[in-house]
Structure formats: structure tokens, C-alpha cells
Design a protein around this motif. Structure first.
Motif, PDB file in Angstrom:
ATOM      1  N   UNK A  78       0.944  -1.347   0.017  1.00 43.50           N
ATOM      2  CA  UNK A  78      -0.065  -0.161  -0.032  1.00 43.50           C
ATOM      3  C   UNK A  78       0.779   1.271   0.075  1.00 43.50           C
ATOM      4  N   UNK A  79       2.029   1.134   0.730  1.00 39.02           N
ATOM      5  CA  UNK A  79       2.830   2.520   0.918  1.00 39.02           C
ATOM      6  C   UNK A  79       3.386   2.447  -0.399  1.00 39.02           C
ATOM      7  N   UNK A  80       4.001   1.457  -1.006  1.00 40.13           N
ATOM      8  CA  UNK A  80       4.451   1.532  -2.354  1.00 40.13           C
ATOM      9  C   UNK A  80       3.734   2.235  -3.318  1.00 40.13           C
ATOM     10  N   UNK A  81       2.516   1.584  -3.522  1.00 38.00           N
ATOM     11  CA  UNK A  81       1.509   2.168  -4.462  1.00 38.00           C
ATOM     12  C   UNK A  81       1.172   3.633  -4.289  1.00 38.00           C
ATOM     13  N   UNK A  82       0.858   4.052  -2.957  1.00 35.95           N
ATOM     14  CA  UNK A  82       0.765   5.424  -2.515  1.00 35.95           C
ATOM     15  C   UNK A  82       1.537   6.411  -2.893  1.00 35.95           C
ATOM     16  N   UNK A  83       2.867   6.037  -2.710  1.00 32.66           N
ATOM     17  CA  UNK A  83       3.928   6.942  -3.138  1.00 32.66           C
ATOM     18  C   UNK A  83       4.203   7.079  -4.603  1.00 32.66           C
ATOM     19  N   UNK A  84       3.928   5.943  -5.116  1.00 35.92           N
ATOM     20  CA  UNK A  84       3.956   6.157  -6.855  1.00 35.92           C
ATOM     21  C   UNK A  84       2.989   6.824  -7.531  1.00 35.92           C
ATOM     22  N   UNK A  85       1.745   6.603  -6.903  1.00 37.33           N
ATOM     23  CA  UNK A  85       0.483   7.427  -7.437  1.00 37.33           C
ATOM     24  C   UNK A  85       0.840   9.113  -7.106  1.00 37.33           C
ATOM     25  N   UNK A  86       1.098   9.349  -5.913  1.00 36.75           N
ATOM     26  CA  UNK A  86       1.394  10.822  -5.747  1.00 36.75           C
ATOM     27  C   UNK A  86       2.346  11.497  -6.736  1.00 36.75           C
ATOM     28  N   UNK A  87       3.466  10.588  -6.863  1.00 33.52           N
ATOM     29  CA  UNK A  87       4.622  11.112  -7.738  1.00 33.52           C
ATOM     30  C   UNK A  87       4.062  11.232  -9.176  1.00 33.52           C
ATOM     31  N   UNK A  88       3.169  10.245  -9.473  1.00 31.63           N
ATOM     32  CA  UNK A  88       2.569  10.409 -11.086  1.00 31.63           C
ATOM     33  C   UNK A  88       1.705  11.475 -11.193  1.00 31.63           C
ATOM     34  N   UNK A  89       0.869  11.551  -9.917  1.00 30.01           N
ATOM     35  CA  UNK A  89      -0.125  12.611 -10.032  1.00 30.01           C
ATOM     36  C   UNK A  89       0.390  13.995 -10.161  1.00 30.01           C
ATOM     37  N   UNK A  90       1.652  14.130  -9.328  1.00 31.83           N
ATOM     38  CA  UNK A  90       2.266  15.424  -9.200  1.00 31.83           C
ATOM     39  C   UNK A  90       3.040  15.778 -10.595  1.00 31.83           C
ATOM     40  N   UNK A  91       3.502  14.813 -11.367  1.00 33.82           N
ATOM     41  CA  UNK A  91       4.205  15.076 -12.574  1.00 33.82           C
ATOM     42  C   UNK A  91       2.909  15.503 -13.585  1.00 33.82           C
ATOM     43  N   UNK A  92       1.647  14.979 -13.536  1.00 33.61           N
ATOM     44  CA  UNK A  92       0.648  15.168 -14.406  1.00 33.61           C
ATOM     45  C   UNK A  92      -0.027  16.601 -14.100  1.00 33.61           C
TER      46      UNK A  92
END
Length: 417
Positions: A30-44
């Protein structure tokens, strides 16, 4: 009334423990997916990158976070998936008196499963959690050769030589190298990279007083879903002993040599007189007892027996399972493995150098055995081809009784090898 109230409280506690344990198991993912989504959302949103590119960035970040400090070592291992075994010439086992072994390693130690991680287990009894640790494989080099029926020496020179070394500069990996020579001609070789540990794994202290925070950090880093996905790769699922493969491909045994052992079935004859020679009496003892009749060294190691003569260690690998061996005897420079069966005594005879020369199957007269162990061997005497064996019968409802048998072995092979 209190007992009735205690039941739902106990059930509620077990349910909470189960839910909590599930959350603990999936939390690193969950921690891995959460951090990855946040970074992807930030880039978008903030940088304005294409959404498909942002998904790809998020995926790459997820992999990097998931494998983290293990990436360089895993990359090296993926390149060297199965190792390299090169066979230039095949040697018949019977041509090898012994192999001269030189090695800067006594054991080959590596992670059994390269992606195994520190984990968390639970105990419902004490309602507590504990850490589990990756399992190491420890392969003894000397006994790998013995288990493949290859005599070895660490001191004496031979025309057959093997050199084994570790060329890795990191203690996290093992770059195994082995070369087998005959008269200075290269016969076969191997190279294999093993994962021994990961850089941060040095922080793992298995004692109770170690820092639980560092352990939990390692758990969060390692135990995510990428770890389980990469285990689907055969090369990363399990590491095996490649030295076994090298030996088995280099040294073979032809069918002709496999069938050269003298094997006989004999009917034993019973006699009632109790033998007078006390030196041939044996203690009841335990299964696998080793009784030396002279200076030969016989020892059980890694489920393999060996004898050492003139600084050369010879393998003794009985066909019978090691835990079924009743007695191991050394008589007149010959080694005997004795196993008692329901209606038979099974004997394997070796020379002092570990060469199996005869298998004797001794059929016993019909006796109603009782108790356990029903008939331990208590007497063994050999004079030329005449054998005498004594067994002790005992059980819960019978008086102990001794039985003695004698038999002659015809056409025995010479053991002066």
C-alpha cells in the motif's frame, strides 16, 4: 456470567488480530502504490506531462521503491541466470584414485531464495508478533565431492586437481569459480554469481535487544508486491548448488562399472550356543552406531559416511538409507554397514578406501519378532568367509532372548584395494 462474556471478547480479539496481521502484510505494498501514485499525479498536475508518461513514471518509481537497494545485485544475478558450466572432457569415476582439492572456501553460503526478505509472523497464544529472517543455504565443498563418490585429499598431490575460489570483492555476492584439471589439462570449469545478502541486510540483528525500528524499515522496503512478482523468475526463485552439476557432468559411472558389485542372497543357519568371544559383542545402542575395530576413521557427516586413509578421504555412501543403518563396523580393515529388516539382514561391505565390493542379503529363519527395536544386532564376527551374527529379541510381554546365526559367503570379491 463472566465466562459467557469472555467468549465474545476472545473472538473479538482474534478477529482484530487477524485483521491487523492482514494489514501488516499488505502495508508495504500500500505504501509503495501510494507514493508512486502521488509522484505520478504530481507530474501530471504540476509539471503538465502527458498522462501516459505520468503512468509510466509512476510505474518506474514503484519498481525502484519496491526493489530499492537490491537493484544492482539483482541486475548482476539476472545477467548470470544459471551460471556457466563448461565440460571439455568426461572422466570415468573408476579412473580417479582421488582428487587433490584446493579452495579458499570451506562452505558455499548463499540465500536459498534470492528475494527472500525479513518478514513478520504472529503467535495467537501470546498475542504477539515476531520477525522472520531469510534462510541461508550452506554447502560444504568437501562433502559435495564425497556425496558424488569422489575421493578427495587436501594434502596429497594427484593427477586430478580442482581449484575453487571466490573472486567477488563484495561480501554481498559470491562469484564462485571452479576448475578441474587432469595432468594440468583443463577438464571442466564453472562460474556462478550467488546472492549472499543485500547491503542494508547488515543492519539486521537477530538478537532480542536489536533495534526494532531498523527491522521494521527493512520490512517496509522489502516485503512489497514487486518482491513476489520477481519471484516468478526461475533464476530468482531459488539458488542451487552448481558444484553438484559440475561434478556430475565431469565424472560419470558406466553401466559396466555399476554392475561389478558382487551381490548374494544367503539363508542363515541358527545355532543355540552363546559365543564366548566377548570382543565381538556389541552394545544394543542406537541406530547408526559406529564401532571402530581399528584405527580407521569413520564418521557420519551430511548423511554421508567417510573413511580417511593416508590423508585421502574416501566416500562411503550406503545404498540403504542412513537412518536405517543398525551398526557400522570396522573389521580387518573392511567396513560393514548392517541393517536389520523384517525377515532379513542387509550388509554392505566396503574396503577401507571406501570402495563398495559386496552386498549380502541374509535371509533369517522364520521367527516371530516382537517389541521395538525388535532385533538389534549384539554380536558380529567374521573369519574369512564365515560370518556369525547375534540378535536380541525383546518386547513388552516377552522375556529378552538372544538368537545367533552363522553363514558362509561364497565367491566374495577381493577387498585388497
Amino acid at each position: 456470567m463472566e465466562a459467557i462474556l469472555a467468549i465474545p471478547l476472545l473472538l473479538g480479539g482474534l478477529i482484530l488480530l487477524f485483521v491487523f496481521s492482514i494489514l501488516v502484510i499488505i502495508f508495504p505494498s500500500i505504501l509503495n502504490i501510494g507514493i508512486s501514485i502521488l509522484i505520478g499525479f504530481f507530474c501530471y498536475k504540476k509539471i503538465g506531462l502527458n498522462k501516459y508518461l505520468c503512468v509510466l513514471i509512476g510505474l518506474l518509481i514503484s519498481i525502484i521503491i519496491g526493489l530499492n537497494f537490491r537493484i544492482p545485485i539483482l541486475f548482476d544475478t539476472l545477467i548470470d541466470t544459471h551460471g556457466h558450466v563448461r565440460i571439455n572432457e568426461i572422466i570415468e569415476k573408476t579412473d580417479v584414485d582421488f582428487l587433490s582439492l584446493s579452495s579458499d572456501l570451506e562452505e558455499i553460503v548463499f540465500l536459498e531464495k534470492p528475494l527472500s526478505t525479513i518478514g513478520i509472523g504472529g503467535d495467537e497464544g501470546c498475542m504477539c508478533f515476531y520477525y522472520t529472517y531469510p534462510k541461508n543455504n550452506k554447502v560444504n565443498i568437501k562433502h559435495t565431492f564425497l556425496s558424488n563418490d569422489i575421493p578427495i585429499s587436501l594434502r596429497q598431490e594427484s593427477s586430478y586437481k580442482v581449484h575453487i575460489k571466490n573472486t567477488s570483492e563484495s561480501h554481498h555476492t559470491l562469484n564462485l569459480s571452479a576448475e578441474i584439471f587432469y595432468q594440468d589439462r583443463l577438464i571442466s570449469s564453472l562460474k556462478k554469481t550467488y546472492i549472499v545478502s543485500y547491503p542494508v541486510s547488515d543492519a539486521i540483528d537477530k538478537t532480542k535487544n536489536s533495534d526494532s525500528i531498523s527491522k521494521f524499515f527493512l520490512y517496509l522496503c522489502q516485503s512489497n508486491f514487486w518482491n513476489y512478482l520477481f519471484r516468478l523468475s526461475p533464476s530468482l526463485n531459488k539458488q542451487t548448488n552448481i558444484l553438484d552439476e559440475l561434478i556430475q557432468k565431469t565424472f560419470i559411472e558406466t553401466k559396466e562399472n555399476r554392475n561389478r558389485i558382487n551381490s548374494v542372497v544367503i539363508q542363515a543357519k541358527s545355532y543355540l550356543d552363546t559365543p564366548k568371544e566377548e570382543e565381538y559383542s556389541l552394545p544394543v545402542g542406537n541406530r547408526g552406531d559406529i564401532i571402530n575395530g581399528n584405527s580407521n576413521l569413520i564418521k557420519e557427516t551430511y548423511k554421508t559416511y567417510s573413511s580417511t586413509v593416508d590423508n585421502v578421504t574416501y566416500p562411503l555412501t550406503p545404498e540403504m538409507k542412513w537412518h536405517n543403518v543398525e551398526k557400522v563396523l570396522v573389521v580387518d580393515d573392511e567396513i560393514y554397514f548392517l541393517e536389520t529388516r523384517a525377515e532379513q539382514i542387509f550388509i554392505e561391505k566396503y574396503t577401507k578406501k571406501g570402495v563398495l565390493v559386496q552386498i549380502i542379503k541374509l535371509d533369517l529363519p522364520e521367527i516371530s519378532w516382537a517389541g521395538y527395536p525388535r532385533k538389534p544386532i549384539i554380536y558380529f564376527k567374521k573369519t574369512k568367509n564365515l560370518y556369525q551374527i547375534g540378535l536380541l529379541e525383546f518386547g513388552k510381554k516377552i522375556e529378552p532372548k538372544e538368537h545367533y546365526f552363522h553363514f558362509t559367503v561364497p565367491g566374495i570379491l577381493s577387498s585388497d584395494q
